[in-house]
Structure formats: C-alpha cells, structure tokens
Design a protein around this motif. Structure first.
Motif, PDB file in Angstrom:
ATOM      1  N   PRO A 128      -9.364  -3.270   0.962  1.00 38.42           N
ATOM      2  CA  PRO A 128      -7.911  -3.392   0.771  1.00 38.42           C
ATOM      3  C   PRO A 128      -7.095  -3.234   2.050  1.00 38.42           C
ATOM      4  N   TYR A 129      -7.392  -2.207   2.866  1.00 44.13           N
ATOM      5  CA  TYR A 129      -6.533  -1.990   4.040  1.00 44.13           C
ATOM      6  C   TYR A 129      -6.869  -2.946   5.188  1.00 44.13           C
ATOM      7  N   ASP A 130      -8.058  -3.557   5.161  1.00 48.18           N
ATOM      8  CA  ASP A 130      -8.321  -4.625   6.138  1.00 48.18           C
ATOM      9  C   ASP A 130      -7.422  -5.809   5.800  1.00 48.18           C
ATOM     10  N   PHE A 132      -4.385  -5.570   4.030  1.00 52.50           N
ATOM     11  CA  PHE A 132      -2.974  -5.229   4.303  1.00 52.50           C
ATOM     12  C   PHE A 132      -2.667  -5.283   5.799  1.00 52.50           C
ATOM     13  N   TYR A 133      -3.638  -4.880   6.620  1.00 49.08           N
ATOM     14  CA  TYR A 133      -3.390  -4.773   8.063  1.00 49.08           C
ATOM     15  C   TYR A 133      -4.055  -5.934   8.814  1.00 49.08           C
ATOM     16  N   ARG A 134      -4.125  -7.108   8.159  1.00 47.49           N
ATOM     17  CA  ARG A 134      -4.864  -8.240   8.752  1.00 47.49           C
ATOM     18  C   ARG A 134      -4.191  -8.787  10.002  1.00 47.49           C
ATOM     19  N   LEU A 149       9.696   2.231  -0.615  1.00 53.26           N
ATOM     20  CA  LEU A 149       9.170   2.795  -1.852  1.00 53.26           C
ATOM     21  C   LEU A 149       9.294   4.315  -1.850  1.00 53.26           C
ATOM     22  N   SER A 150       9.165   4.918  -0.676  1.00 54.38           N
ATOM     23  CA  SER A 150       8.979   6.368  -0.651  1.00 54.38           C
ATOM     24  C   SER A 150      10.097   7.181  -0.011  1.00 54.38           C
ATOM     25  N   TYR A 151      10.901   6.601   0.876  1.00 53.89           N
ATOM     26  CA  TYR A 151      11.831   7.458   1.617  1.00 53.89           C
ATOM     27  C   TYR A 151      12.891   8.092   0.705  1.00 53.89           C
ATOM     28  N   VAL A 172      -1.322  13.137   4.820  1.00 50.28           N
ATOM     29  CA  VAL A 172      -2.551  12.335   4.868  1.00 50.28           C
ATOM     30  C   VAL A 172      -2.252  10.948   4.292  1.00 50.28           C
ATOM     31  N   GLY A 173      -2.498   9.906   5.086  1.00 54.06           N
ATOM     32  CA  GLY A 173      -2.104   8.562   4.650  1.00 54.06           C
ATOM     33  C   GLY A 173      -0.589   8.472   4.594  1.00 54.06           C
ATOM     34  N   GLY A 174       0.053   9.099   5.570  1.00 56.34           N
ATOM     35  CA  GLY A 174       1.522   9.238   5.549  1.00 56.34           C
ATOM     36  C   GLY A 174       2.267   8.003   6.010  1.00 56.34           C
ATOM     37  N   ALA A 175       1.535   6.938   6.381  1.00 58.30           N
ATOM     38  CA  ALA A 175       2.131   5.653   6.791  1.00 58.30           C
ATOM     39  C   ALA A 175       3.161   5.856   7.913  1.00 58.30           C
ATOM     40  N   ASN A 176       4.295   5.159   7.816  1.00 53.37           N
ATOM     41  CA  ASN A 176       5.298   5.251   8.888  1.00 53.37           C
ATOM     42  C   ASN A 176       6.239   6.444   8.705  1.00 53.37           C
ATOM     43  N   PHE A 195      -1.542  11.755   9.399  1.00 50.91           N
ATOM     44  CA  PHE A 195      -2.930  11.340   9.631  1.00 50.91           C
ATOM     45  C   PHE A 195      -3.109  10.006   8.924  1.00 50.91           C
ATOM     46  N   ASP A 196      -3.453   8.974   9.683  1.00 52.63           N
ATOM     47  CA  ASP A 196      -3.572   7.650   9.050  1.00 52.63           C
ATOM     48  C   ASP A 196      -4.438   6.758   9.935  1.00 52.63           C
ATOM     49  N   LEU A 197      -4.731   5.576   9.446  1.00 51.23           N
ATOM     50  CA  LEU A 197      -5.530   4.610  10.206  1.00 51.23           C
ATOM     51  C   LEU A 197      -4.815   4.247  11.511  1.00 51.23           C
ATOM     52  N   ALA A 221      -4.829   9.600  14.545  1.00 50.81           N
ATOM     53  CA  ALA A 221      -5.508   8.428  13.990  1.00 50.81           C
ATOM     54  C   ALA A 221      -6.868   8.841  13.448  1.00 50.81           C
ATOM     55  N   GLY A 222      -7.213   8.327  12.289  1.00 50.03           N
ATOM     56  CA  GLY A 222      -8.531   8.634  11.750  1.00 50.03           C
ATOM     57  C   GLY A 222      -8.754   7.954  10.423  1.00 50.03           C
ATOM     58  N   ASP A 223     -10.002   8.047   9.978  1.00 50.16           N
ATOM     59  CA  ASP A 223     -10.383   7.503   8.677  1.00 50.16           C
ATOM     60  C   ASP A 223     -10.739   8.695   7.800  1.00 50.16           C
ATOM     61  N   PHE A 224      -9.986   8.879   6.726  1.00 48.27           N
ATOM     62  CA  PHE A 224     -10.190  10.113   5.956  1.00 48.27           C
ATOM     63  C   PHE A 224     -11.529  10.169   5.226  1.00 48.27           C
ATOM     64  N   PHE A 225     -12.277   9.081   5.219  1.00 51.18           N
ATOM     65  CA  PHE A 225     -13.619   9.164   4.633  1.00 51.18           C
ATOM     66  C   PHE A 225     -14.667   9.521   5.688  1.00 51.18           C
ATOM     67  N   MET A 237      -0.298  14.215   0.115  1.00 57.84           N
ATOM     68  CA  MET A 237      -0.927  12.904  -0.098  1.00 57.84           C
ATOM     69  C   MET A 237      -0.034  12.120  -1.045  1.00 57.84           C
ATOM     70  N   GLY A 238       0.703  11.159  -0.505  1.00 54.07           N
ATOM     71  CA  GLY A 238       1.602  10.347  -1.324  1.00 54.07           C
ATOM     72  C   GLY A 238       1.005   8.973  -1.543  1.00 54.07           C
ATOM     73  N   TYR A 239       0.874   8.576  -2.785  1.00 53.82           N
ATOM     74  CA  TYR A 239       0.286   7.277  -3.143  1.00 53.82           C
ATOM     75  C   TYR A 239      -1.044   7.052  -2.431  1.00 53.82           C
ATOM     76  N   VAL A 240      -1.830   8.090  -2.297  1.00 54.54           N
ATOM     77  CA  VAL A 240      -3.172   7.957  -1.727  1.00 54.54           C
ATOM     78  C   VAL A 240      -4.199   8.012  -2.856  1.00 54.54           C
ATOM     79  N   ASP A 324      10.403   7.542  -9.813  1.00 56.36           N
ATOM     80  CA  ASP A 324       9.059   7.149 -10.267  1.00 56.36           C
ATOM     81  C   ASP A 324       7.936   8.011  -9.700  1.00 56.36           C
ATOM     82  N   LYS A 325       8.245   8.772  -8.662  1.00 61.42           N
ATOM     83  CA  LYS A 325       7.176   9.483  -7.949  1.00 61.42           C
ATOM     84  C   LYS A 325       7.361  10.978  -8.177  1.00 61.42           C
ATOM     85  N   HIS A 326       6.272  11.644  -8.558  1.00 60.73           N
ATOM     86  CA  HIS A 326       6.381  13.053  -8.944  1.00 60.73           C
ATOM     87  C   HIS A 326       5.392  13.893  -8.144  1.00 60.73           C
TER      88      HIS A 326
HETATM   89  C1  SAM Z   1      -0.184   3.361  -0.444  1.00 59.94           C
HETATM   90  S1  SAM Z   1      -0.020   3.931   1.199  1.00 59.94           S
HETATM   91  C2  SAM Z   1       0.991   5.377   0.963  1.00 59.94           C
HETATM   92  C3  SAM Z   1       1.904   5.650   2.115  1.00 59.94           C
HETATM   93  C4  SAM Z   1       2.781   6.900   1.981  1.00 59.94           C
HETATM   94  N1  SAM Z   1       1.982   8.107   1.905  1.00 59.94           N
HETATM   95  C5  SAM Z   1       3.690   6.801   0.785  1.00 59.94           C
HETATM   96  O1  SAM Z   1       3.627   7.677  -0.079  1.00 59.94           O
HETATM   97  O2  SAM Z   1       4.473   5.848   0.726  1.00 59.94           O
HETATM   98  C6  SAM Z   1      -1.615   4.639   1.526  1.00 59.94           C
HETATM   99  C7  SAM Z   1      -1.793   5.064   2.968  1.00 59.94           C
HETATM  100  O3  SAM Z   1      -3.151   5.502   3.128  1.00 59.94           O
HETATM  101  C8  SAM Z   1      -3.621   5.035   4.383  1.00 59.94           C
HETATM  102  N2  SAM Z   1      -5.088   4.902   4.353  1.00 59.94           N
HETATM  103  C9  SAM Z   1      -5.821   4.033   3.620  1.00 59.94           C
HETATM  104  N3  SAM Z   1      -7.137   4.196   3.864  1.00 59.94           N
HETATM  105  C10 SAM Z   1      -7.232   5.183   4.785  1.00 59.94           C
HETATM  106  C11 SAM Z   1      -8.334   5.809   5.438  1.00 59.94           C
HETATM  107  N4  SAM Z   1      -9.591   5.435   5.174  1.00 59.94           N
HETATM  108  N5  SAM Z   1      -8.073   6.800   6.315  1.00 59.94           N
HETATM  109  C12 SAM Z   1      -6.787   7.179   6.586  1.00 59.94           C
HETATM  110  N6  SAM Z   1      -5.698   6.633   5.984  1.00 59.94           N
HETATM  111  C13 SAM Z   1      -5.922   5.640   5.099  1.00 59.94           C
HETATM  112  C14 SAM Z   1      -2.946   3.694   4.552  1.00 59.94           C
HETATM  113  O4  SAM Z   1      -2.942   3.261   5.895  1.00 59.94           O
HETATM  114  C15 SAM Z   1      -1.562   3.960   3.981  1.00 59.94           C
HETATM  115  O5  SAM Z   1      -0.670   4.401   4.968  1.00 59.94           O
END
Ligand code: SAM
Length: 335
Positions: A128-130, A132-134, A149-151, A172-176, A195-197, A221-225, A237-240, A324-326
């Motif tokens: 999926p993120y490959d 989105f970030y193509r 969506l989130s601010y 974590v996965g905090g996007a911009n 912390f995000d890609l 920068a990192g991959d949470f897996f 962790m929002g929408y993660v 919508d977000k809780h």
């Molecule tokens: C749906 S977005 C949510 C963004 C923000 N937290 C929000 O609530 O609007 C999910 C986020 O997870 C990040 N993400 C996805 N896979 C990831 C990974 N393996 N490691 C780190 N971040 C990752 C994405 O880059 C993206 O910023």
C-alpha cells in the motif's frame, strides 16, 4: 420515486466528484466570500462555463450541501461552511481529492476480491505505501489528505487526551504532523517526534518550518515493522491500526509498549464502529476503503481495548470526540 436511501446510494457516485469540482474550482470560496450569489455570478467570478456551474450547484443544492434561496441565489449553510472553507482547520478538500482521485480505481478491485479473495488478488500489487508514495505528486496528495483528515479533529483529540505533565510525544506514523502540531500548540512543555517512513521526512520538515516549531518537532525515519520506536511518555498512533490486520497491530502495540516509559500513555486515534457494527456510515464506508487501500479494517472500542491490553497496556479508556476520530487510551504501569 426510489426510496431516499437507495436514491442517495445510486446518485452519490455523481455527488462526490461534483463536490470535488466545486472545491477545486473555487465555487465554495466565492459563495463563502460573496454569497448568496446566482450561479451566473459564481461562474463569472471563477471564469467558468455558466451552464455547467448552474448544474453543479443544483446537484449540491439537491443534496443539501448548498442552499438555494427564493430568488435562485445559492449560499453555503453555516453547518457546512467550516468544512469547505479552504483556510479552515476542518477543510475536507484534501481528503475529498484523495477519495476522488484514488478510490474509484481501487474500488474496481472489489470485484476481484469477491471472486479470488484479497490475498490472491493483491499478490502481484505493490504494498500500500509503495503505491501511495510512488512519486512526488502522489506522496504530496496523500500528505494533504492526511492533514485535512486529521488536523481539525486533532485539536479536539489533544484536549481530550489531556497532555499536562507529558514531555515527549512520539507520533508513530504521524505523517506531516497534524496531531503533533495540534498537541504542541496545546502543551508548551511538550516536544514531539514523528516516526514515519523516510519519504515523509521532507513533508514533516515543511510543517515544522511553516508552524515555527524549531526544535520542538523532529523526525525519525524508520519502518515500524523493522525498527524500534523512539522512547517517549506519550505514544500516539493515528489511523495506523486501521491499516493493518490484528497480528501486525499487536506487534506494533508491543513495540509501542517497549518504547513507552513507565507511567506513560498510549493514544490510539481511530474511527470506531458502534458495538453492533451497524454504523456509523463513515466508519462502514472507510472500513471497505481500508480493504482496498490497505490491509486493515476498522474496529469497535472493545476490539481496540482487547488489542492494547494484550500488548501490556492497562486502564483502557475510550474518549469520544464530536467528529469521526476518537481516542482509545492505554497506560503503562509506573513500575
Ligand atoms: C493513514 S496514515 C495516518 C497519518 C496520521 N497519523 C493521521 O492520523 O492522519 C498512516 C501513516 O503510517 C505511515 N506508515 C505506513 N507504514 C509504515 C511503516 N512500515 N513504518 C513507519 N510508518 C509507516 C505512513 O507513512 C502514514 O504516514
């Protein structure tokens, strides 16, 4: 006449692109600034074809997104205005753009999922993120969608969470940075790490500069897996979680537990299904959208509580926003 529920289901296919066009071409901007206006004046002010503008506005009026006055002029109702005003924290434009540009192509996959199952159908597709970030543009579009969506709701979520006494937020996965910025604005003592890609880094940097956050906001920068999460006393962790199946969620929550200092808290911020999973509409629709966009799904409060307690968090609590977000909160015992 069709029953109204069926009518809205069928014609909604047209309404979303109409809403998108009205947002993109400044129709709402003009109505908000100068309305009520007849469609011909809107068309003149945005330099667009008058007949097409009139037809777009008639659709929006029929769906009660704009109102038509007795003299035929259109205006934006007060309850809609904050969501279509470009400079508002609640602006939906980026999210609508994301849905219109990306969802239709992906929804076609559902037919294949129905017959072959998601796993088999997705086997040859990029992760999926490959996708989105193509490229630069789609990364930017995704970031814009996340911000919109989130601010707005993050300001409410940060207040609901109660940030007093916390020093270091790890988003974590905090996007911009929509939640990080809202939290930093509310709590002067707080520092935040997103912390995000790696692809997200330049977008967070832009946010840091635009919001004058200097050394209060940073990026790891990192991959949470594959990587450990930075340590903090507030792990968000929002929408993660909604992007991943239970097994991966549990893995992430265990990492969050390891990164959380004793006495710290976890904030899961998500759409929630009602206990009976019979709504709300936005959660049911986005649950389907999660299937085509990601590998995840939306959950009930009880399902999140089960996940976070399995990862070692205690004293779970659900706090609902007006949107919508809780919040689903867990605590790490002090020791
Ligand atoms: C749906 S977005 C949510 C963004 C923000 N937290 C929000 O609530 O609007 C999910 C986020 O997870 C990040 N993400 C996805 N896979 C990831 C990974 N393996 N490691 C780190 N971040 C990752 C994405 O880059 C993206 O910023």
């Amino acid at each position: 006449m069709l029953p109204i529920a069926l009518e809205r289901s069928i014609y909604g296919l047209i309404t979303t692109p109409v809403l998108h066009l009205a947002l993109e071409h400044g129709i709402f901007d003009r109505l908000l600034a100068d309305g009520p206006l007849p469609s011909s004046s809107v068309a003149e002010r945005i330099g667009a074809d008058a007949d097409t503008v009139e037809r777009l506005l008639l659709v929006l009026a029929a769906f009660e997104v704009v109102r038509r006055d007795a003299d035929g002029s259109f205006h934006v109702p007060v309850e809609i205005a904050p969501f279509v005003a470009r400079d508002s924290a609640s602006y939906v434009g980026g999210f609508v753009n994301h849905m219109v540009m990306d969802a239709p192509g992906r929804l076609e996959r559902l037919a294949e999922y129905l017959t072959r199952g998601k796993e088999a159908a997705d086997a040859a597709r990029p992760a999926p993120y490959d996708e989105f970030y193509r490229d630069e543009q789609s990364t930017q579009d995704f970031m814009d969608a996340m911000w919109d969506l989130s601010y707005g709701v993050s300001q409410e979520l940060a207040a609901l969470a109660g940030l007093d006494g916390h020093r270091r937020l790890v988003d974590v996965g905090g996007a911009n940075g929509p939640f990080a910025v809202a939290a930093l604005r509310q709590s002067p003592e707080l520092r935040a790490v997103v912390f995000d890609l790696a692809q997200v880094g330049p977008h967070l940097e832009r946010t840091r500069v635009e919001h004058g956050l200097a050394d209060r906001l940073s990026f790891v920068a990192g991959d949470f897996f594959h990587d450990d999460l930075p340590a903090g006393d507030l792990i968000a962790m929002g929408y993660v979680m909604s992007n991943w199946p239970d097994r991966e969620c549990l893995e992430l929550l265990r990492k969050a537990h390891a990164a959380c200092v004793p006495g710290g808290r976890l904030l899961i911020m998500e759409r929630l299904f009602d206990d009976g999973r019979d709504g709300p509409i936005a959660t049911a629709v986005m649950n389907l959208e999660m299937q085509v966009e990601t590998r995840g799904r939306h959950r009930t409060p009880a399902e999140y509580v089960e996940l976070l307690t399995s990862a070692g968090f205690v004293d779970p609590e659900v706090r609902r926003s007006t949107r919508d977000k809780h919040l689903v909160i867990g605590c790490k015992p002090s020791g």
